[in-house]
Each structure stands twice: as C-alpha cells, then as structure tokens.
Motif scaffolding. Sequence first.
Motif: not given
Length: 228
Positions: A136-144
């Motif tokens: 959750h420190a990463r980007s929305t794209g990484a979470l997706a």
Amino acid sequence: MTDDTSQHAFRDLLHAQRVWDTELPGFDPETAPPAPLALFHTWFAEAVAAGQPEPHAMALATADAEGLPDVRTLLLHDADERGWHFASHATSAKGHQLAARPHAALGFYWPAQGRQVRVRGPVVRCTPAESHADLHARSTGALAAALTGAQSEVVGSVAELHRTADAARDRAVAEPDAEAPTWTRYVVEPAEVEFFQGDARRRHIRLRYRRTESGGTGRDWTRELLWP
C-alpha cells in the motif's frame, strides 16, 4: 530473408554495438567503506544523478525444484542493514522457488556509468504487516496488479487478461486498502556483494565484500579485489 541471411544480419548488428561510449567514473577500491551498504547507496545516487533509466531495476536469480536457474527483472524496494528488499506473490514461480530454496542472487547494471552490483545470500520473508505496508506504499496500478493474484499462472487469452486487469484496477481505485493475501516482501540477506567498475581499456575494477562472523553476534566484512 533466408534464415542464414537473417542470422548474419543479426550477428553484424550485434557486433556493431559499442559499450561505454561515454566517459566513465573512476573507482579507487582503497577508499571503499568497510561494509557494502554505504557504497551501494552512493553508487545508486550517482546512477540517478547520471540519468540512468530505472536504476532500481534488478535481475533476481533463483533456482527451481530441480536446482535449475531462473531469472527475471523486478524492482528494488529498499536496501538497509537487513539487506536488499523486493516483493512478489508467494504463489508465483519465484515465490515457490524461494520457499523450497531460500537463496537468491541480485544483479544491478548501470551502463550510464559502466557499473554493476551483484548481491548473493539467503532470503527471508518479512512479516504480514510489512508486506501489507509494502503493497500500500505503491501505486494504484501496482495494487491492481497484485489484486489479480494469478502471477505465473497460464491465462487463456489476452481478452481474459484485460478483463481481469480492468476489474482489479476498478477494485484498487474503490478499495485502496484492499488486501492481497499472497503479496510478500522478501529480503536478501547479503553474504557477498560485488561492485564492478568498467574501464574503457578493460582494466575493470571488481571489489567483493564477503560476510564473516566475528565473535558473538557481530558481523564483519572481508574485502577482496578480483581479476576482471
């Protein structure tokens, strides 16, 4: 073109490539710090300053169940006193390989300065809390991407890949704190770290740090200059 003609064209193109058509920095191993982490931090900052694209990209090498090598490129998440950090799904190919054989090697290549760094050592899994924080420190794209949860599995078609990826992105936007239970942060605890400084006259400098135990729980490093 015939296969033979194509092969010759490839070789001609390959042999026409040049290495380090720019002025390279010097490196005096006598001035290197006693432990490798500080030197890595310095070289990383210098790679960024030199305009090296994606200096945090690295090769991760593991071994499969038969002991055969496997390698892929991914991103560094941190480098601290614990070691070099990265993350992936525990259910991915690399996750299964690390569960069975928890050792790995990392390779960084920064051609803007003719430098390489190699790291080898055992791999440990971070806590679930650390893995959650990493995701959750990463980007929305990484979470997706993490929410698809099917890394390394066979996908039926590009259309299926797109549908799943689009649904995962919609969820990541709607639920920015969503869980990806298999997402795991790993740390390579360095047993060896090697720094390579290229030289246009092929007088390359290779400095290897090897970790040694020194009384009680203390740890020291041995530095060795290697032939290129």
